[in-house]
Design a protein around this motif. Structure first.
Motif, PDB file in Angstrom:
ATOM      1  N   SER A 206       0.807  -1.218   0.000  1.00  0.00           N
ATOM      2  CA  SER A 206       0.000   0.000   0.000  1.00  0.00           C
ATOM      3  C   SER A 206       0.839   1.267   0.000  1.00  0.00           C
ATOM      4  O   SER A 206       0.345   2.337  -0.330  1.00  0.00           O
ATOM      5  N   GLY A 207       2.105   1.166   0.373  1.00  0.00           N
ATOM      6  CA  GLY A 207       2.931   2.358   0.468  1.00  0.00           C
ATOM      7  C   GLY A 207       2.735   3.125   1.759  1.00  0.00           C
ATOM      8  O   GLY A 207       3.288   4.210   1.931  1.00  0.00           O
ATOM      9  N   SER A 208       1.963   2.585   2.702  1.00  0.00           N
ATOM     10  CA  SER A 208       1.730   3.234   3.991  1.00  0.00           C
ATOM     11  C   SER A 208       2.767   2.777   5.007  1.00  0.00           C
ATOM     12  O   SER A 208       3.363   1.708   4.848  1.00  0.00           O
ATOM     13  N   PRO A 209       2.972   3.581   6.059  1.00  0.00           N
ATOM     14  CA  PRO A 209       3.911   3.134   7.103  1.00  0.00           C
ATOM     15  C   PRO A 209       3.441   1.845   7.764  1.00  0.00           C
ATOM     16  O   PRO A 209       2.248   1.545   7.807  1.00  0.00           O
ATOM     17  N   VAL A 210       4.392   1.077   8.266  1.00  0.00           N
ATOM     18  CA  VAL A 210       4.048  -0.149   8.993  1.00  0.00           C
ATOM     19  C   VAL A 210       3.369   0.229  10.299  1.00  0.00           C
ATOM     20  O   VAL A 210       3.899   1.041  11.065  1.00  0.00           O
ATOM     21  N   PRO A 211       2.171  -0.285  10.569  1.00  0.00           N
ATOM     22  CA  PRO A 211       1.514   0.054  11.837  1.00  0.00           C
ATOM     23  C   PRO A 211       2.322  -0.445  13.027  1.00  0.00           C
ATOM     24  O   PRO A 211       3.031  -1.452  12.946  1.00  0.00           O
ATOM     25  N   GLU A 212       2.190   0.268  14.126  1.00  0.00           N
ATOM     26  CA  GLU A 212       2.936  -0.092  15.330  1.00  0.00           C
ATOM     27  C   GLU A 212       2.288  -1.306  15.991  1.00  0.00           C
ATOM     28  O   GLU A 212       1.133  -1.258  16.388  1.00  0.00           O
ATOM     29  N   ILE A 213       3.051  -2.378  16.078  1.00  0.00           N
ATOM     30  CA  ILE A 213       2.566  -3.621  16.695  1.00  0.00           C
ATOM     31  C   ILE A 213       3.423  -3.877  17.931  1.00  0.00           C
ATOM     32  O   ILE A 213       4.640  -3.941  17.852  1.00  0.00           O
ATOM     33  N   PRO A 214       2.819  -4.022  19.116  1.00  0.00           N
ATOM     34  CA  PRO A 214       3.626  -4.238  20.332  1.00  0.00           C
ATOM     35  C   PRO A 214       4.341  -5.568  20.288  1.00  0.00           C
ATOM     36  O   PRO A 214       3.974  -6.471  19.541  1.00  0.00           O
ATOM     37  N   ASN A 215       5.361  -5.681  21.132  1.00  0.00           N
ATOM     38  CA  ASN A 215       6.188  -6.888  21.146  1.00  0.00           C
ATOM     39  C   ASN A 215       5.588  -7.955  22.061  1.00  0.00           C
ATOM     40  O   ASN A 215       6.240  -8.483  22.938  1.00  0.00           O
ATOM     41  N   SER A 216       4.330  -8.250  21.869  1.00  0.00           N
ATOM     42  CA  SER A 216       3.674  -9.320  22.621  1.00  0.00           C
ATOM     43  C   SER A 216       2.427  -9.721  21.859  1.00  0.00           C
ATOM     44  O   SER A 216       1.870  -8.936  21.093  1.00  0.00           O
ATOM     45  N   SER A 217       1.980 -10.952  22.075  1.00  0.00           N
ATOM     46  CA  SER A 217       0.787 -11.431  21.375  1.00  0.00           C
ATOM     47  C   SER A 217      -0.449 -10.923  22.102  1.00  0.00           C
ATOM     48  O   SER A 217      -1.143 -11.655  22.800  1.00  0.00           O
TER      49      SER A 217
ATOM     50  N   PRO B 157      -4.188  -9.773  22.838  1.00  0.00           N
ATOM     51  CA  PRO B 157      -5.492 -10.119  22.254  1.00  0.00           C
ATOM     52  C   PRO B 157      -6.158  -8.941  21.566  1.00  0.00           C
ATOM     53  O   PRO B 157      -7.059  -9.127  20.758  1.00  0.00           O
ATOM     54  N   SER B 158      -5.762  -7.715  21.913  1.00  0.00           N
ATOM     55  CA  SER B 158      -6.379  -6.555  21.283  1.00  0.00           C
ATOM     56  C   SER B 158      -5.356  -5.443  21.136  1.00  0.00           C
ATOM     57  O   SER B 158      -4.334  -5.414  21.826  1.00  0.00           O
ATOM     58  N   LEU B 159      -5.655  -4.534  20.210  1.00  0.00           N
ATOM     59  CA  LEU B 159      -4.805  -3.374  19.952  1.00  0.00           C
ATOM     60  C   LEU B 159      -5.695  -2.154  19.831  1.00  0.00           C
ATOM     61  O   LEU B 159      -6.896  -2.270  19.506  1.00  0.00           O
ATOM     62  N   PRO B 160      -5.155  -0.940  20.080  1.00  0.00           N
ATOM     63  CA  PRO B 160      -5.957   0.265  19.858  1.00  0.00           C
ATOM     64  C   PRO B 160      -6.440   0.333  18.411  1.00  0.00           C
ATOM     65  O   PRO B 160      -5.672   0.129  17.477  1.00  0.00           O
TER      66      PRO B 160
ATOM     67  N   THR C  61     -10.257  -7.745  14.242  1.00  0.00           N
ATOM     68  CA  THR C  61     -11.487  -7.130  13.744  1.00  0.00           C
ATOM     69  C   THR C  61     -11.828  -5.944  14.629  1.00  0.00           C
ATOM     70  O   THR C  61     -11.656  -6.001  15.856  1.00  0.00           O
ATOM     71  N   PRO C  62     -12.284  -4.821  14.046  1.00  0.00           N
ATOM     72  CA  PRO C  62     -12.645  -3.654  14.868  1.00  0.00           C
ATOM     73  C   PRO C  62     -13.788  -3.998  15.821  1.00  0.00           C
ATOM     74  O   PRO C  62     -14.741  -4.691  15.450  1.00  0.00           O
ATOM     75  N   LEU C  63     -13.682  -3.488  17.030  1.00  0.00           N
ATOM     76  CA  LEU C  63     -14.720  -3.700  18.039  1.00  0.00           C
ATOM     77  C   LEU C  63     -14.715  -2.500  18.974  1.00  0.00           C
ATOM     78  O   LEU C  63     -13.924  -2.435  19.919  1.00  0.00           O
ATOM     79  N   GLY C  64     -15.598  -1.542  18.714  1.00  0.00           N
ATOM     80  CA  GLY C  64     -15.623  -0.347  19.539  1.00  0.00           C
ATOM     81  C   GLY C  64     -14.293   0.381  19.484  1.00  0.00           C
ATOM     82  O   GLY C  64     -13.756   0.655  18.400  1.00  0.00           O
TER      83      GLY C  64
ATOM     84  N   GLY D  53     -12.133  -9.206  35.946  1.00  0.00           N
ATOM     85  CA  GLY D  53     -10.741  -9.254  35.514  1.00  0.00           C
ATOM     86  C   GLY D  53     -10.480 -10.359  34.512  1.00  0.00           C
ATOM     87  O   GLY D  53      -9.711 -10.178  33.557  1.00  0.00           O
ATOM     88  N   LYS D  54     -11.097 -11.509  34.678  1.00  0.00           N
ATOM     89  CA  LYS D  54     -10.898 -12.619  33.744  1.00  0.00           C
ATOM     90  C   LYS D  54     -11.396 -12.259  32.354  1.00  0.00           C
ATOM     91  O   LYS D  54     -10.746 -12.550  31.341  1.00  0.00           O
ATOM     92  N   PHE D  55     -12.574 -11.609  32.304  1.00  0.00           N
ATOM     93  CA  PHE D  55     -13.129 -11.215  31.005  1.00  0.00           C
ATOM     94  C   PHE D  55     -12.244 -10.157  30.350  1.00  0.00           C
ATOM     95  O   PHE D  55     -11.978 -10.211  29.139  1.00  0.00           O
ATOM     96  N   CYS D  56     -11.790  -9.184  31.129  1.00  0.00           N
ATOM     97  CA  CYS D  56     -10.922  -8.131  30.575  1.00  0.00           C
ATOM     98  C   CYS D  56      -9.622  -8.719  30.032  1.00  0.00           C
ATOM     99  O   CYS D  56      -9.134  -8.304  28.966  1.00  0.00           O
ATOM    100  N   ALA D  57      -9.058  -9.686  30.758  1.00  0.00           N
ATOM    101  CA  ALA D  57      -7.830 -10.314  30.273  1.00  0.00           C
ATOM    102  C   ALA D  57      -8.072 -11.035  28.955  1.00  0.00           C
ATOM    103  O   ALA D  57      -7.202 -11.076  28.080  1.00  0.00           O
ATOM    104  N   GLN D  58      -9.279 -11.596  28.799  1.00  0.00           N
ATOM    105  CA  GLN D  58      -9.585 -12.321  27.565  1.00  0.00           C
ATOM    106  C   GLN D  58      -9.574 -11.403  26.348  1.00  0.00           C
ATOM    107  O   GLN D  58      -9.193 -11.813  25.253  1.00  0.00           O
ATOM    108  N   ILE D  59      -9.962 -10.149  26.548  1.00  0.00           N
ATOM    109  CA  ILE D  59      -9.974  -9.220  25.411  1.00  0.00           C
ATOM    110  C   ILE D  59      -8.797  -8.247  25.455  1.00  0.00           C
ATOM    111  O   ILE D  59      -8.755  -7.294  24.680  1.00  0.00           O
ATOM    112  N   GLY D  60      -7.856  -8.469  26.373  1.00  0.00           N
ATOM    113  CA  GLY D  60      -6.628  -7.693  26.368  1.00  0.00           C
ATOM    114  C   GLY D  60      -6.750  -6.312  26.951  1.00  0.00           C
ATOM    115  O   GLY D  60      -6.013  -5.397  26.561  1.00  0.00           O
ATOM    116  N   LEU D  61      -7.656  -6.095  27.896  1.00  0.00           N
ATOM    117  CA  LEU D  61      -7.803  -4.794  28.553  1.00  0.00           C
ATOM    118  C   LEU D  61      -7.495  -4.916  30.035  1.00  0.00           C
ATOM    119  O   LEU D  61      -7.762  -5.960  30.641  1.00  0.00           O
TER     120      LEU D  61
END
Length: 855
Positions: A699-710, A712-715, A730-733, A762-770
C-alpha cells in the motif's frame, strides 16, 4: 549445586571447532542458563555478544572483578571460579574442561565436572583428551567429537624478519616478550603485545590495534591460548619451554596445539612454526599437533569441597583430604590454602577465628586473588589486615583504610613495569570492592576502582604502543594531487575508512558515513581517496553479504531489513501482495552488477523471512492437488486477504466445500468460526508483524505499530478498519480484537442467559486484552449490543464492583444480529491503495472483456 537429572554432553575437539558457539546457541534455546569460562576476558566477550542478542536485562556477568546483575537475569556468564553454584538453571556449560588437569586451577574445573548440572542439559567443552576420563567418571555422558573447521600445519623455522604478516610470536617470560617486540619494531615497523599481567582493557586495546591492521604482528605469552579470537594466520614459537610455578619444563603437545590453534579462523587454514633459533619439536610431537592426536588425560586435580569450619586447623586438614578414586589426585596447595597456612601462624588471627562463622569468614578472605603475584607472605599480610578489620569493625572494612589503599594507586606516571604493578594492585581491590558485605558504599568504590583501572589500562596501552609501534606521521598536506589521488586509503576490518592513517568515516551496512573534515579542500581530497577505497572494497563487502547466513539479517518493527545490525534495505511493492520486492537503501555501491547481486541476496532473505513467519499461508503442509476446486479457491481467497475472511466473503466457496476437504484444511490450522475463517498459525505476534509489513509494502503506507507481545487486542486507531482483518484482528468499539478471541467472546455472549447481567470482571478483561475496569470496556460492550446494567440500590461507585452489562434490546434475534463483526462505513474509510492483485492486461480474460465492451 544439587545434581539434577539432565542430559549431559561432552562436546570435545581442538580449537576452532565452534564449540563455544554451539553452547551459546543451546543456552539461548532454554529459559535459563549459565556458562563458566576460563578467563574474565572471554566471559566479557561472550557476555557482550549475548547482550546484543537478548538485551541487558536478561544477562548477568559474574567474574572476580566485575559483577553486572540485573534484577531477574535468565542467563549467567561467569568465570568458572565465580559461578553461583547455588542457583538452579535449565542449561549449564563449562568451557575448556581439560583444565581439570591444570596444576593450579584444575581442582575448580574438576569440581564443576563432578557437580555442576543444568536442570535439562549440561555441556562440557574442551579437548578430545578428556573423552575417556569423562566417560569413566560420568557414565551417562554423551561424548560428541567435533572436527576442526580448518587445517593446522607445521611451516618450519623462520627468522623474525621473514615472518609473514598476520603472525603471532609466542614466548613465556615478560622479558623475552619485550625483547622480541623491540626486534619486530625495528625490523617490521611495530607489533601489539599481549601478556597475562595486562588488564582486560589493555589486552583488548592491543588486540584491537592488531585486528584493525595498524600492526601486522603480535608478540604474546600463552595468554593467547584461550579466549582471544584474532585473525592470526601463523603462530611462531620463540620458546618451547615454560616455568609452570614449580619447574621449567618442555611444552606438552596439547599445550602447543592449544596455542598454535589460534592460527586460522572459521574455514581459513593456519600454520605454526618456530623462530629465534629454537630447536624444532620432535616429528611425533608435530604429528600429534597437526592431527590433534593427544594422549588421553589419565588424572585430574581434585580438592575436597566438604570443608570443616570448626576451627582453622580442621579447615586446613579438610583441605588436605585425599580423593578416593584413582583418576583424581589431590591438587597442590592453591594460593588460598597457602595464605591460610601463613595466617595460622598468627596467634591474633587464630584468636579471632573462634567460631564456625569466623572460620568461614577467614576462608572467604583467603580466596581474595593475588593479581600482584607477590610472595605468599606479602599477600597474607593484606589478607590478615582484611580479616582483622572485618572481625574488629563489625564486619566492615574502615572507609579511611580502604580509601588510602585505593587512592594511592590513582597515578598514571611511570614506565611499563610500574603501570603493570599498579594495575595488579587495583585489580585485587576491584575484587574486594565487589564483596558488598565487606565494604560500605560498595557501588561507589566499585566505580572508583573501575575508573582507576581504566585510566591505568589506557596509560599502559599507550606506553606499549609508544615503545613497540613506530607510527609514521600521516600528513595530509603532503598529497600532490588536488583530488587526493596519491593519498593511501583503505577500509579496515572494523569498517573504518582510513586515509593516510586518519579515520575519515565508517561504513554502516552498505553506506559510507563520512566524518567532518577540517576544511573544504581537505574534505574534497579525503572523500575522493575514501571513495577510491570504497570502490576497491565493494566486491569484498558484497561477497561477504552474499555469503552471510540468514542469521546475520534481520527485520525491524518498522519494516527495514538489516545486515549485521545495520539497516540496508526495505520491502517495496512487488508483483503481488505476497511477493514484496527488496529495495536497497542509499549505499556506496557504484557498480550496477554489485548492486544487483546485493539486492538479490537481500531478496532471498526477505522471501525466506516471510516464508518462516507466514508458512501456513504461503506454503501450507498440504498437497493442493489433493483438494477439490472449492478448497483450492478458499486457499486462494485467504492468500489474497492475508489469512482471514468473513463468512460472507467465503459464502459461495463454503457452500461447495466437501467435508473431507474441510477436514484437510482444518489439519493445517484453518479455523471455521461462526463469523470468521482464519489461519490459527498466523495469530502470533511475529506473523502479525509480517502481515503488517506485507500490507505496508503493497500500500505504500507506514508499517503500523505492533507491540512486542501477542496481545489479544490493539488500539483501533493504529490502522484504518478495512486493514485489521488482514492483520488477524477485527474492529470492536475502541479496540481491534484478535479473531480467535472474537469467536470465543461472541460465542460466550450469545449463550449467556439474557436476564443475567454479564460481568466485565478481571478474567473477562484479560480475555480481550484490557486492564481490569478499563474505561474502554464500556465501548467494547456497546459495540456488541450491551449497555451498563443499572446500579444496585445503595451503590454509589460503579467501579467498586466488576461492571455489569445487559443487552440493549429485549429482542433475542436483534441481540444476536448485533454480535457480528463491524462493517465500517465507506464514508469513514480512509482512502487506501487497493490490496487486491491487479489483473494482467495481457491475459485471455482481459482480452475477452475488451471484445465484449466493444460490442
Amino acid at each position: 549445586m544439587r545434581p539434577l537429572h539432565s542430559q549431559i554432553r561432552a562436546v570435545l575437539g581442538p580449537t576452532n571447532t565452534g564449540k563455544t558457539y554451539l553452547a551459546v546457541e543451546r543456552m539461548l534455546g532454554q529459559m535459563s542458563g549459565m556458562i563458566g569460562f576460563p578467563l574474565r576476558l572471554l566471559a566479557r566477550e561472550n557476555y557482550d555478544r549475548i547482550v546484543a542478542r537478548v538485551g541487558l536485562s536478561a544477562v548477568a556477568l559474574i567474574t572476580g572483578e566485575e559483577k553486572i546483575l540485573p534484577p531477574n537475569p535468565r542467563y549467567f556468564i561467569c568465570t568458572v571460579e565465580s559461578m553461583p553454584m547455588d542457583r538452579t538453571v535449565d542449561f549449564m556449560a563449562i568451557d575448556e574442561i581439560q583444565l581439570c588437569a591444570d596444576p593450579e586451577r584444575g581442582h575448580i574445573f574438576t569440581d564443576r565436572l563432578l557437580h555442576a548440572r543444568g536442570r535439562f542439559e549440561t555441556m562440557f567443552l574442551g579437548s578430545d583428551s578428556m573423552a575417556g576420563l569423562i566417560r569413566h567418571l560420568i557414565p551417562d555422558a554423551v561424548i560428541e567429537s567435533r572436527p576442526r573447521l580448518s587445517t593446522l600445519s607445521y611451516a618450519g623455522a623462520q627468522k623474525l624478519n621473514r615472518l609473514k604478516r598476520r603472525s603471532a610470536v609466542v614466548a613465556f617470560s615478560v622479558d623475552q616478550v619485550y625483547e622480541l617486540a623491540e626486534a619486530i619494531r625495528q625490523q617490521r615497523g611495530g607489533t601489539a603485545v599481549v601478556l597475562g599481567a595486562l588488564s582486560p582493557r589493555t589486552r583488548n586495546a592491543q588486540v584491537e590495534m592488531y585486528q584493525a591492521g595498524e600492526v601486522d604482528y603480535l608478540v604474546a605469552t600463552d595468554a593467547i591460548g584461550m579466549g582471544l579470537n584474532m585473525d592470526v594466520d601463523h603462530v611462531a614459537f620463540a620458546q618451547l619451554s615454560k616455568f609452570d610455578g614449580a619447574r621449567r619444563r618442555p611444552l606438552t603437545p596439547p599445550e602447543i596445539g592449544q596455542i598454535a590453534g589460534r592460527a586460522g579462523r572459521h574455514m581459513n587454514n593456519g600454520t605454526f612454526g618456530i623462530t629465534n633459533n629454537v630447536k624444532p619439536p620432535d616429528e611425533e610431537v608435530l604429528r600429534r599437533v597437526e592431527e590433534h592426536d593427544y594422549h588421553p588425560v589419565r588424572q585430574i586435580y581434585w580438592r575436597n569441597r566438604s570443608l570443616d569450619f570448626a576451627s582453622p586447623r580442621r579447615l586446613y586438614a579438610s583441605l588436605n583430604v585425599h580423593p578416593q578414586q584413582e583418576e583424581l589426585t589431590r591438587a597442590r596447595d592453591a594460593s588460598d590454602q597457602v595464605v591460610l597456612a601463613a595466617l595460622m601462624r598468627d596467634e591474633g588471627i587464630l584468636a579471632r577465628a573462634g567460631s564456625r562463622d569466623r572460620v568461614q569468614l577467614l576462608w572467604d578472605v583467603c580466596q581474595v586473588p593475588d593479581f600482584r603475584k607477590v610472595m605468599p607472605d606479602h599477600h597474607a599480610t593484606l589478607i590478615g589486615h582484611i580479616f582483622t578489620y572485618l572481625v574488629d569493625k563489625d564486619g566492615r572494612l574502615p572507609a579511611d583504610w580502604v580509601s588510602d589503599q585505593i587512592e594511592r594507586l590513582d597515578r598514571i606516571d611511570g614506565d611499563i613495569d610500574t603501570l603493570t604493578a599498579r594495575l595488579a594492585h587495583i585489580r585485587t581491590w576491584t575484587y574486594i570492592t565487589h564483596r558488598v558485605d565487606w565494604i560500605t558504599s560498595a557501588a561507589d568504590w566499585q566505580a572508583r576502582t573501575r575508573q582507576i583501572e581504566d585510566a591505568l589500562s589506557d596509560a599502559l596501552h599507550q606506553r606499549l604502543t609508544d615503545r613497540f609501534v613506530d607510527k609514521r606521521a600521516a600528513v595530509l598536506g603532503r598529497s600532490k594531487g588536488a583530488e587526493g589521488a596519491d593519498l593511501l586509503s583503505a577500509v579496515t576490518k572494523k569498517d573504518e575508512v582510513v586515509v593516510e592513517g586518519h579515520v575519515v568515516g565508517h561504513i554502516e551496512g552498505l553506506s559510507f558515513k563520512p566524518h567532518d573534515a577540517a576544511d573544504r579542500r581537505e574534505a574534497k581530497a579525503l572523500l575522493a581517496a575514501a571513495h577510491r577505497a570504497l570502490g576497491e572494497d565493494a566486491p569484498r563487502r558484497v561477497k561477504a553479504l552474499e555469503q552471510s547466513p540468514d542469521q546475520d539479517f534481520g527485520m525491524t518493527p518498522e519494516g527495514r531489513i538489516t545486515w549485521r545490525g545495520r539497516v540496508i534495505a526495505r520491502p517495496d511493492k512487488g508483483d503481488s501482495l505476497l511477493s514484496p520486492r527488496a529495495v536497497l537503501l542509499s549505499n556506496s555501491l557504484t557498480d550496477t552488477n554489485l548492486t544487483e547481486r546485493a539486492r538479490i541476496r537481500v531478496q532471498n532473505f526477505l522471501d525466506a523471512f516471510m516464508l518462516r513467519r507466514l508458512k501456513p499461508l504461503l506454503a501450507p503442509d498440504i498437497d493442493p492437488h489433493s483438494l477439490d476446486a472449492a478448497a483450492r479457491g478458499l486457499l486462494y481467497q485467504l492468500r489474497e486477504n492475508l489469512g482471514a475472511l468473513t463468512r460472507k466473503q467465503a459464502a459461495d466457496t463454503l457452500g461447495a466445500l466437501s467435508k473431507s476437504a474441510q477436514a484437510s484444511l482444518t489439519k493445517i490450522g484453518l479455523r471455521f468460526g461462526r463469523d470468521w475463517i482464519y489461519l490459527a498459525g498466523l495469530m502470533d505476534i511475529k506473523a502479525v508483524r509480517a502481515r503488517a509489513i506485507l500490507w505496508s509494502a503493497w500500500s505504500g503506507s507506514p508499517v503500523p505499530e505492533i507491540p512486542n507481545s501477542s496481545s489479544p487486542s490493539l488500539p483501533r486507531d493504529r490502522v484504518s478498519d478495512p486493514i485489521w482483518p488482514m492483520l488477524g484482528y477485527t474492529p470492536l468499539g475502541p479496540i481491534a480484537l484478535r479473531l480467535d478471541r472474537w469467536e470465543q467472546l461472541t460465542a460466550k455472549l450469545r449463550h449467556h442467559p439474557r436476564k443475567t447481567p454479564f460481568l466485565g470482571d478481571g478474567k473477562f478483561c484479560a480475555q480481550i486484552g484490557l486492564p481490569e475496569k478499563d474505561p474502554a470496556l464500556a465501548g467494547v460492550m456497546r459495540a456488541l449490543g450491551f449497555k451498563p446494567a443499572p446500579l444496585k440500590e445503595g451503590t454509589q461507585d460503579a467501579l467498586a464492583d466488576p461492571p455489569a452489562f445487559v443487552p440493549a434490546t429485549r429482542n433475542r434475534n436483534a441481540l444476536r444480529k448485533s454480535i457480528k463483526p463491524e462493517t465500517p462505513s465507506a464514508k469513514t474509510q480512509k482512502p487506501q491503495r487497493p490490496v487486491t492483485v491487479r489483473p494482467n492486461p495481457d491475459s485471455p480474460f482481459a482480452i475477452l472483456k475488451g471484445l465484449v465492451s466493444r460490442k
